[in-house]
Design a protein around this motif. Sequence first.
Motif, mmCIF file in Angstrom:
data_model
loop_
_atom_site.group_PDB
_atom_site.id
_atom_site.type_symbol
_atom_site.label_atom_id
_atom_site.label_comp_id
_atom_site.label_asym_id
_atom_site.label_seq_id
_atom_site.Cartn_x
_atom_site.Cartn_y
_atom_site.Cartn_z
ATOM 1 N N THR A 91 -9.970 7.982 10.599
ATOM 2 C CA THR A 91 -8.599 7.737 11.027
ATOM 3 C C THR A 91 -8.407 6.269 11.383
ATOM 4 N N ALA A 92 -7.423 5.654 10.744
ATOM 5 C CA ALA A 92 -7.186 4.221 10.942
ATOM 6 C C ALA A 92 -5.963 3.808 10.130
ATOM 7 N N VAL A 93 -5.521 2.589 10.357
ATOM 8 C CA VAL A 93 -4.568 1.961 9.441
ATOM 9 C C VAL A 93 -5.386 1.242 8.384
ATOM 10 N N TYR A 94 -5.090 1.522 7.142
ATOM 11 C CA TYR A 94 -5.826 0.951 6.019
ATOM 12 C C TYR A 94 -4.995 -0.160 5.384
ATOM 13 N N TYR A 95 -5.658 -1.285 5.143
ATOM 14 C CA TYR A 95 -5.008 -2.470 4.569
ATOM 15 C C TYR A 95 -5.705 -2.855 3.272
ATOM 16 N N CYS A 96 -4.932 -3.219 2.288
ATOM 17 C CA CYS A 96 -5.535 -3.815 1.103
ATOM 18 C C CYS A 96 -5.440 -5.332 1.207
ATOM 19 N N LEU B 11 -7.780 11.819 0.078
ATOM 20 C CA LEU B 11 -6.566 11.032 -0.106
ATOM 21 C C LEU B 11 -6.888 9.898 -1.076
ATOM 22 N N ARG B 12 -5.861 9.445 -1.789
ATOM 23 C CA ARG B 12 -6.035 8.255 -2.620
ATOM 24 C C ARG B 12 -4.997 7.223 -2.204
ATOM 25 N N LEU B 13 -5.467 6.085 -1.783
ATOM 26 C CA LEU B 13 -4.598 4.976 -1.443
ATOM 27 C C LEU B 13 -4.404 4.084 -2.661
ATOM 28 N N SER B 14 -3.206 3.557 -2.776
ATOM 29 C CA SER B 14 -2.907 2.632 -3.865
ATOM 30 C C SER B 14 -2.422 1.310 -3.282
ATOM 31 N N CYS B 15 -2.727 0.236 -3.983
ATOM 32 C CA CYS B 15 -2.260 -1.082 -3.583
ATOM 33 C C CYS B 15 -1.629 -1.728 -4.810
ATOM 34 N N GLU C 62 0.833 -1.203 0.000
ATOM 35 C CA GLU C 62 0.000 0.000 0.000
ATOM 36 C C GLU C 62 0.863 1.246 0.000
ATOM 37 N N SER C 63 0.278 2.334 -0.487
ATOM 38 C CA SER C 63 0.896 3.646 -0.403
ATOM 39 C C SER C 63 -0.204 4.692 -0.450
ATOM 40 N N GLY C 64 0.152 5.928 -0.086
ATOM 41 C CA GLY C 64 -0.792 7.028 -0.224
ATOM 42 C C GLY C 64 -1.399 7.523 1.077
ATOM 43 N N GLY C 65 -1.093 6.877 2.174
ATOM 44 C CA GLY C 65 -1.630 7.360 3.447
ATOM 45 C C GLY C 65 -0.980 8.662 3.872
ATOM 46 N N GLY C 66 -1.503 9.238 4.946
ATOM 47 C CA GLY C 66 -0.926 10.474 5.438
ATOM 48 C C GLY C 66 -1.866 11.208 6.356
#
Length: 116
Positions: free
Chosen positions: A90-95, A18-22, A6-10
Amino acid sequence: QVQLVESGGGLVQAGGSLRLSCAVSGQPVSIINRAWYRQAPGKQRELVARLGRDRSADYADSVKGRFNISRNKVGNIFYLQMDSLKPDDTAVYYCKADDYTGLSVWGQGTQVTVSS
């Protein structure tokens, strides 16, 4: 074997995006489901959005109308576009990806923090 990064957090202010990528390495063609989960401190991990092989999508009620899950044409990257963010996001996001054998693979997680 499929691996996910994953990437894109902040950190973002409430109302922001925000846009997260996996990124998927290995054999993306073997994947039948793609999903994003999140885990806030002290809470269980919960499903945020899921994308089926036919590109049908499901969302948690708390994010409907604000988040969008998608993938690129090749299928080796999938995304979570998050708009109108709230502090509760607000959280940790997982793909996560499920392949046709029933195997599930998780990414390492990326932190999303929404300030009020």
